[in-house]
Each structure stands twice: as structure tokens, then as C-alpha cells.
Motif scaffolding. Structure first.
Motif, PDB file in Angstrom:
ATOM      1  N   LEU B   2      -2.077   6.603   0.346  1.00  0.00           N
ATOM      2  CA  LEU B   2      -2.829   7.007  -0.839  1.00  0.00           C
ATOM      3  C   LEU B   2      -3.906   5.986  -1.199  1.00  0.00           C
ATOM      4  N   ARG B   3      -3.633   4.730  -0.843  1.00  0.00           N
ATOM      5  CA  ARG B   3      -4.564   3.673  -1.221  1.00  0.00           C
ATOM      6  C   ARG B   3      -5.888   3.777  -0.484  1.00  0.00           C
ATOM      7  N   ASP B   4      -5.873   4.486   0.648  1.00  0.00           N
ATOM      8  CA  ASP B   4      -7.085   4.535   1.456  1.00  0.00           C
ATOM      9  C   ASP B   4      -8.157   5.447   0.886  1.00  0.00           C
ATOM     10  N   ILE B   5      -7.771   6.305  -0.036  1.00  0.00           N
ATOM     11  CA  ILE B   5      -8.745   7.262  -0.562  1.00  0.00           C
ATOM     12  C   ILE B   5      -9.792   6.524  -1.391  1.00  0.00           C
ATOM     13  N   MET B 171      -2.981   6.069  -8.561  1.00  0.00           N
ATOM     14  CA  MET B 171      -2.635   6.103  -7.131  1.00  0.00           C
ATOM     15  C   MET B 171      -1.530   5.099  -6.842  1.00  0.00           C
ATOM     16  N   GLU B 172      -1.754   3.896  -7.334  1.00  0.00           N
ATOM     17  CA  GLU B 172      -0.796   2.824  -7.102  1.00  0.00           C
ATOM     18  C   GLU B 172       0.552   3.211  -7.694  1.00  0.00           C
ATOM     19  N   GLU B 173       0.491   3.810  -8.864  1.00  0.00           N
ATOM     20  CA  GLU B 173       1.721   4.203  -9.537  1.00  0.00           C
ATOM     21  C   GLU B 173       2.459   5.292  -8.756  1.00  0.00           C
ATOM     22  N   THR B 174       1.700   6.268  -8.227  1.00  0.00           N
ATOM     23  CA  THR B 174       2.316   7.322  -7.420  1.00  0.00           C
ATOM     24  C   THR B 174       3.034   6.703  -6.229  1.00  0.00           C
ATOM     25  N   ASP B 175       2.338   5.772  -5.591  1.00  0.00           N
ATOM     26  CA  ASP B 175       2.904   5.064  -4.449  1.00  0.00           C
ATOM     27  C   ASP B 175       4.223   4.403  -4.831  1.00  0.00           C
ATOM     28  N   LYS B 176       4.208   3.736  -5.970  1.00  0.00           N
ATOM     29  CA  LYS B 176       5.376   3.010  -6.448  1.00  0.00           C
ATOM     30  C   LYS B 176       6.531   3.964  -6.731  1.00  0.00           C
ATOM     31  N   ILE B 177       6.222   5.054  -7.416  1.00  0.00           N
ATOM     32  CA  ILE B 177       7.283   6.009  -7.769  1.00  0.00           C
ATOM     33  C   ILE B 177       7.854   6.636  -6.507  1.00  0.00           C
ATOM     34  N   MET B 178       6.958   6.986  -5.550  1.00  0.00           N
ATOM     35  CA  MET B 178       7.435   7.585  -4.298  1.00  0.00           C
ATOM     36  C   MET B 178       8.375   6.638  -3.579  1.00  0.00           C
ATOM     37  N   LYS B 179       8.002   5.376  -3.565  1.00  0.00           N
ATOM     38  CA  LYS B 179       8.860   4.393  -2.898  1.00  0.00           C
ATOM     39  C   LYS B 179      10.193   4.270  -3.622  1.00  0.00           C
ATOM     40  N   ALA B 180      10.123   4.264  -4.962  1.00  0.00           N
ATOM     41  CA  ALA B 180      11.352   4.144  -5.747  1.00  0.00           C
ATOM     42  C   ALA B 180      12.265   5.337  -5.482  1.00  0.00           C
ATOM     43  N   GLN B 181      11.668   6.536  -5.401  1.00  0.00           N
ATOM     44  CA  GLN B 181      12.487   7.721  -5.162  1.00  0.00           C
ATOM     45  C   GLN B 181      13.000   7.746  -3.718  1.00  0.00           C
ATOM     46  N   SER B 182      12.174   7.275  -2.794  1.00  0.00           N
ATOM     47  CA  SER B 182      12.642   7.204  -1.398  1.00  0.00           C
ATOM     48  C   SER B 182      13.829   6.265  -1.297  1.00  0.00           C
ATOM     49  N   ALA B 183      13.748   5.147  -2.032  1.00  0.00           N
ATOM     50  CA  ALA B 183      14.829   4.174  -1.978  1.00  0.00           C
ATOM     51  C   ALA B 183      16.135   4.792  -2.464  1.00  0.00           C
ATOM     52  N   ARG B 184      16.015   5.808  -3.313  1.00  0.00           N
ATOM     53  CA  ARG B 184      17.218   6.469  -3.814  1.00  0.00           C
ATOM     54  C   ARG B 184      17.515   7.736  -3.027  1.00  0.00           C
ATOM     55  N   GLY B 185      16.892   7.860  -1.863  1.00  0.00           N
ATOM     56  CA  GLY B 185      17.254   8.947  -0.967  1.00  0.00           C
ATOM     57  C   GLY B 185      16.378  10.178  -1.015  1.00  0.00           C
ATOM     58  N   ALA B 186      15.277  10.139  -1.774  1.00  0.00           N
ATOM     59  CA  ALA B 186      14.394  11.298  -1.777  1.00  0.00           C
ATOM     60  C   ALA B 186      13.710  11.409  -0.418  1.00  0.00           C
ATOM     61  N   ASP B 187      13.483  12.642  -0.002  1.00  0.00           N
ATOM     62  CA  ASP B 187      12.892  12.870   1.317  1.00  0.00           C
ATOM     63  C   ASP B 187      11.588  13.647   1.153  1.00  0.00           C
ATOM     64  N   PHE B 188      10.474  12.988   1.425  1.00  0.00           N
ATOM     65  CA  PHE B 188       9.182  13.666   1.267  1.00  0.00           C
ATOM     66  C   PHE B 188       8.620  14.138   2.599  1.00  0.00           C
ATOM     67  N   GLU B 189       9.266  13.716   3.689  1.00  0.00           N
ATOM     68  CA  GLU B 189       8.646  13.890   4.990  1.00  0.00           C
ATOM     69  C   GLU B 189       9.102  15.151   5.713  1.00  0.00           C
ATOM     70  N   SER B 190      10.304  15.607   5.456  1.00  0.00           N
ATOM     71  CA  SER B 190      10.801  16.722   6.265  1.00  0.00           C
ATOM     72  C   SER B 190      11.066  17.951   5.399  1.00  0.00           C
ATOM     73  N   GLY B 191      11.394  19.033   6.050  1.00  0.00           N
ATOM     74  CA  GLY B 191      11.678  20.283   5.361  1.00  0.00           C
ATOM     75  C   GLY B 191      10.467  21.185   5.337  1.00  0.00           C
ATOM     76  N   SER B 192      10.682  22.383   4.817  1.00  0.00           N
ATOM     77  CA  SER B 192       9.586  23.344   4.764  1.00  0.00           C
ATOM     78  C   SER B 192       8.602  22.924   3.674  1.00  0.00           C
ATOM     79  N   ILE B 193       7.473  23.608   3.660  1.00  0.00           N
ATOM     80  CA  ILE B 193       6.462  23.277   2.645  1.00  0.00           C
ATOM     81  C   ILE B 193       7.048  23.409   1.254  1.00  0.00           C
ATOM     82  N   LEU B 194       7.841  24.436   1.052  1.00  0.00           N
ATOM     83  CA  LEU B 194       8.436  24.667  -0.261  1.00  0.00           C
ATOM     84  C   LEU B 194       9.360  23.511  -0.637  1.00  0.00           C
ATOM     85  N   GLN B 195      10.164  23.078   0.335  1.00  0.00           N
ATOM     86  CA  GLN B 195      11.084  21.970   0.070  1.00  0.00           C
ATOM     87  C   GLN B 195      10.325  20.685  -0.244  1.00  0.00           C
ATOM     88  N   ARG B 196       9.243  20.481   0.491  1.00  0.00           N
ATOM     89  CA  ARG B 196       8.456  19.274   0.252  1.00  0.00           C
ATOM     90  C   ARG B 196       7.799  19.295  -1.120  1.00  0.00           C
TER      91      ARG B 196
END
Lengths: 294, 280
Positions: B2-5, B171-196
Motif C-alpha cells: 500500500l505504501r507504494d501508491i 494508508m499506513e494505518e490500514t497497513d498496521k491494522i491488516m498486520k494486527a489482524q493477520s497476527a491474530r489469524g485473519a486471512d486476506f490472501e486466500s479464498g474466493s473474492i467474496l471471502q476476501r
């Protein structure tokens, strides 16, 4: 010396807002009859645990909130006077906790210029004030930088410059160091002390850090909307028990000195020929007490 | 990622383009956009691209920096290309099952892709070389006549500049929240579009709440610094057209006229047909 801030029976009650946007039932008395006076050129620290009303007091100094009852004068101006609102805000600059949420522009110098622009200062004079303000906080080299690339301490110094460019007599800081690392904290404190000593700007600093409080000329401890304790840092911090009752700490060194006042400890110290006073504030003083030869 | 935008981000450099009056740049960008839609052939776009490249050189911003910043439009670009290739009817070149690719399809796809790339690069050049405050100042000045019909020009431009200011922070905040949720097991990478999409909800909710909190604090801070709208407000950097602005406007005029003339060039389609003709 003239008074910079004076309050008499200052009370503020947060009101519940009803759906029609009118004030409804009373929710909470944040300040309850505060009397205090701050002289020009002083460095004041206000202590108090969360919800004690200290942030409410800070916002009242800038006329962001108006007294429910009682009065507050800033530089002789009554803050409840709507006509003088902008004069109050100009003479009492305010710094908030989160440096990111108080920057308007994406370039340092444009952000510093925001205040004087709002005041309608002449363009060439704004330029001059911005340069002076950045110089005063030691950030002149970053005039064209983007705040996104600065550290927290640097951003907070830019925020201070933004206030300085408005030529205030008083700067109110609401926990300006709470989100900073120790180095950023030291930078901000150094800047504040310099402004207070060299430019004779009155400073009202609200903080959680007792080391910062120890640097003040005068301390107010607020608890449940009332002034619970006040005095020089030495007077306030020597009342260790009372501070603990209020849910506050004293600087670690002060606490150590206090504990050494215990008769058993005193006996042991005396046997070694060491005398430690109970009102030590800084590590340097402790060193001096332990090794007077230094 | 996200930071590259870099959309809407300012790139600090010392160039003529940076020093131009924001109004000149706004007018230039606007003309460029209009002319992009008037150009008919690929030749015209190629020349426009060449001119744009010259301007990029003049801004002293590295080209890779600009290109890297366009990542976010790649998906849109692919979409345009694929759709155009499949939907445009004409001489059939390839036919596999229900997929038919036509000569006109390829041509339109290339043309549209070029136009889109030029459009985005042209616009981002403006934001890269102009600080948001200058940009909105310029916009405010250009739109000032609208004030007479009660359009809140100042307020709109202030909102825009604040929005641009908060893009990197959010942007930075989104990155941070995504990482925080990933650390707790959230999965943003797999599944169908709806699941994502569903997985993004725990990111969006805290983000929106925090954005509101920031907005509230910022408003308080602005009020504390005596902000009261347009009334009685001055500017540190007053906008004044310099000599270079007049020259730039002349360049814009000549450039646009030249690009418009490419409409009358012998059509490139003939050349294109000649090339594609070799393969069929």
C-alpha cells in the motif's frame, strides 16, 4: 509580575446532547470550582490521572470550551466573551497529543504558516515569522520536508513552531510527549525550556511523566475536577503518600529518598555518615547527597 | 504494497515545473486531458507520450518512481485491454471457442491502454510537483468566479487538501491494522473474492472509526489555530504569475494545437492493418 491565567470558581459540566442538538441532562462535572493563577513567564505543570479534568482545563484555556460557571481570564481577557474568542486563541496556543492529527499541510513550512494565515498577517511577515519559528525549535533545515518523513519528536516541534508563528504569550500543551519515544520527549522538553527561559513564554504543560513535572516552576495536581495539591515540585513531591492516594507517582529518585527516611534506614545511613534529605527531585541531587565531595 | 501508491503525493525536488504557478499546472493538466480525448490515432498518443516524457525529465522526478506509483491502476488497465479485445467486432484474427480476437479489438485495446496510462501519468505529474496546499490554492483561485453563485469554493479546496494530507497516514494505518489482524489469524490472501471481501471488514471498521477520531481532533486543532474559514485569511505564498508561467502557457497552447493537428495525419490504422495483415 502580571497574571497570565486566572480562574475563579471555574466549573465545567459536560452535557448530554439530545437528538435535537440541544443540551440535555448533566453528564459529568469535569471541573469543579478551580481557583488558580499563573504568572507571566512561569512554567506550569498540571498533573492528574485520566479523567481528572486536566484536559478539559487545557481546552478551556484556548476557549475551545467555555466555563459552565465561574470565570477564566487569559492575559486579562475573559474566555467566555465571544467577541474576544480569536484573541484568546491567538494568545493561548495549544498543542495536542497526537502530532499527526494537528498538521494541516503536507509541507512543514506551509503547516507553520497556517496559524498566521488564519490571523490575516501580511504575506512577507508570515514568511519571516515562519522562518523565525522554525529556527526557534531547531527545525529550519526541514522547512520543505514532508511531515510524513519526520520522527514524532520532530513533528511535535513543528507543531510548536506552528503556534510560535502566531506570537502567543502562553502555550498550552496537552500531553505532548505521550506518544513519543524517550528521545522525542527530551527534544520537546528542551524546546519548551528554551522557549520559557529565552523568550519568556508562559507554558502550561499537562503530562503523565513525573520527570517532566520536576522541571516546572509550579505544579497543580487536579483530582476529580478540583485542585488537590499545588506548590513547587519539591513541595508537591515531598508528599509521597498524598500523591499515591491521588493515584499518581513521584519521580523514582524522590520515592527512593522518601523510603530512605525510614528510621531503620536512617540509622544505617548515619552509621556510614551519609545524610539523605527527603525532598530529592533529580538524580543529580541524589548523587550530590551520596558523594558530597563531587 | 500500500505504501507504494503515489497518487496525490508530492515529490520534493527543485525544478522549473515545481516552481510553476499551480494554476498554470492545473490549466495544463486540464488541457492535456481534453486533448487526450480528442486525439484519434496512436501516432497522436505517441507524440503526446513523448511530450509527457520530456516534461517528466524536466521535473527531475525519476521515471521509475512515477511508474511504480501507478501500480494501483494495473488492474483497471488489464480490464480495459481484455474487454476491448474481446468485445470489439471486426476482422477476426484468432478464434478459440467463443473467444474471438479482432484486428479492431487489438487496436482499440492498445489505444485505450495508452490513453489511460498517459492520463494517469499526466495527472500524477501535477500532484507530484505541486504541494496539496498549492494545488488547492490554485484551484480556489481558478474557481473563484463560482463564489458569486454561492459555491463554497474555499471549503471545498480545504477539504481536498486535508484529504490529500491524510492519504499516507490512512494508508499506513490500514497497513498496521491488516498486520494486527493477520497476527491474530485473519486471512486476506486466500479464498474466493467474496471471502476476501468479508475478511476486509475487520480492517475497515477500525479504520473508519479511527478516521472519524482523527477528523475530530484535526477540527479541534484547526479551531485552536484560529481557523474560521476564508474570512480575513491571507496566504504566505501568494499566487502570482511569473514570466515562466506565461512561457509555460504558450508551450501548452502550442503543444495542444500540435497534438490536435495529429487528427489530420494520415491514419495510423492503415499502417497497423498492414502489420497485422502480415499475420493473417
Amino acid at each position: 509580575m502580571k497574571e497570565m491565567v486566572k480562574s475563579e470558581g471555574l466549573t465545567f459540566t459536560y452535557m448530554e446532547e439530545t437528538e435535537e442538538g440541544q443540551t440535555g441532562a448533566e453528564m459529568k462535572k469535569a471541573l469543579d470550582g478551580v481557583d488558580l493563577s499563573i504568572r507571566k513567564g512561569q512554567m506550569i505543570v498540571i498533573l492528574g490521572h485520566n479523567g481528572s479534568g486536566k484536559s478539559t482545563f487545557a481546552k478551556m484555556l484556548n476557549a475551545l470550551l467555555k466555563p459552565t460557571s465561574g470565570s477564566l481570564w487569559v492575559d486579562g481577557i475573559d474566555t467566555s466573551d465571544d467577541e474576544m474568542l480569536w484573541n484568546v486563541r491567538q494568545s493561548a496556543g495549544m498543542i495536542f497529543q497526537n502530532p499527526d492529527n494537528q498538521m494541516i499541510a503536507s509541507i512543514v513550512e506551509e503547516d507553520v504558516a497556517f496559524g498566521p494565515e488564519n490571523l490575516g498577517v501580511d504575506p512577507p511577515l508570515i514568511r519571516q515569522r515562519v522562518d523565525e519559528a522554525l529556527e526557534a525549535v531547531g527545525m529550519a533545515a526541514y522547512a520543505k520536508a514532508s511531515p510524513a518523513h519526520l520522527s514524532g519528536g520532530q513533528k511535535q516541534r513543528i507543531a510548536i513552531a506552528g503556534i510560535l508563528a502566531m506570537k502567543p504569550d502562553l502555550i498550552v500543551l496537552d500531553e505532548p510527549t505521550a506518544m513519543l519515544d524517550p528521545r522525542g520527549r527530551a527534544e520537546v522538553m528542551k524546546t519548551l525550556q528554551k522557549l520559557n527561559k529565552e523568550d519568556n513564554i508562559t507554558i502550561v504543560h499537562i503530562t503523565h511523566y513525573m520527570e517532566e513535572a520536576a522541571m516546572a516552576d509550579y505544579l497543580y495536581v487536579i483530582d476529580q475536577g478540583k485542585v488537590a495539591l499545588s506548590g513547587t515540585p519539591r513541595e508537591v513531591f515531598s508528599q509521597v503518600e498524598r500523591m499515591k492516594e491521588l493515584g499518581l507517582d513521584v519521580p523514582p529518585v524522590t520515592e527512593l529518598a522518601y523510603r530512605l527516611q525510614d528510621p531503620v534506614m536512617q540509622e544505617k545511613l548515619k552509621a556510614r555518615g551519609i545524610e539523605i534529605p527527603g525532598d530529592i527531585l533529580t538524580v543529580e541531587e541524589m548523587v550530590e547527597a551520596l558523594c558530597p565531595s563531587n | 504494497m500500500l505504501r507504494d501508491i503515489t497518487i496525490g503525493q508530492y515529490y520534493s525536488a527543485d525544478s522549473v515545473i515545481h516552481r510553476l504557478d499551480p494554476r498554470t499546472k492545473l490549466i495544463g493538466t486540464f488541457c492535456f486531458i481534453v486533448i487526450l480525448f480528442l486525439i484519434k490515432g496512436v501516432y497522436g498518443l505517441l507524440i503526446a507520450g513523448l511530450l509527457l516524457l520530456l516534461i517528466v525529465k524536466a521535473t527531475k522526478i525519476p521515471l521509475w518512481y512515477i511508474v511504480r506509483g501507478q501500480k494501483s491502476i494495473y488492474i483497471l488497465l488489464m480490464f480495459t485491454v481484455v474487454l476491448n479485445m474481446l468485445m470489439v467486432k471486426g476482422d477476426v484474427l484468432v478464434k478459440i471457442g467463443f473467444i474471438t480476437i479482432t484486428r479492431e479489438g487489438i487496436y482499440t485495446a492498445v489505444f485505450m491502454a495508452m490513453r489511460l496510462i498517459l492520463l494517469v501519468i499526466g495527472c500524477s505529474l501535477m500532484t507530484l510537483t505541486t504541494t496539496p496546499l498549492q494545488l488547492t490554492d490554485g484551484l480556489e483561485r481558478l474557481l473563484r468566479p463560482l463564489k458569486k453563485i454561492k459555491v463554497p469554493v474555499h471549503d471545498i479546496s480545504m477539504m481536498m487538501s486535508i484529504a490529500l494530507r491524510f492519504i499516507p497516514i490512512l494508508m499506513e494505518e490500514t497497513d498496521k491494522i491488516m498486520k494486527a489482524q493477520s497476527a491474530r489469524g485473519a486471512d486476506f490472501e486466500s479464498g474466493s473474492i467474496l471471502q476476501r471481501a468479508k475478511a476486509l471488514i475487520p480492517v475497515l471498521v477500525p479504520l473508519v472509526i479511527s478516521a472519524f477520531r482523527r477528523a475530530d481532533e484535526l477540527a479541534t486543532a484547526m479551531e485552536a489555530r484560529c481557523y474560521r474559514g476564508d474570512e480575513g485569511r491571507t496566504r504566505m505564498k501568494e499566487l502570482k504569475y511569473q514570466k515562466r508561467d506565461h512561457i509555460a502557457k504558450l508551450v501548452i497552447l502550442v503543444g495542444c494545437a500540435g497534438l490536435y493537428m495529429t487528427r489530420f495525419l494520415p491514419s495510423i490504422t492503415q499502417t497497423f492493418y498492414a502489420i497485422t495483415g502480415l499475420f493473417s
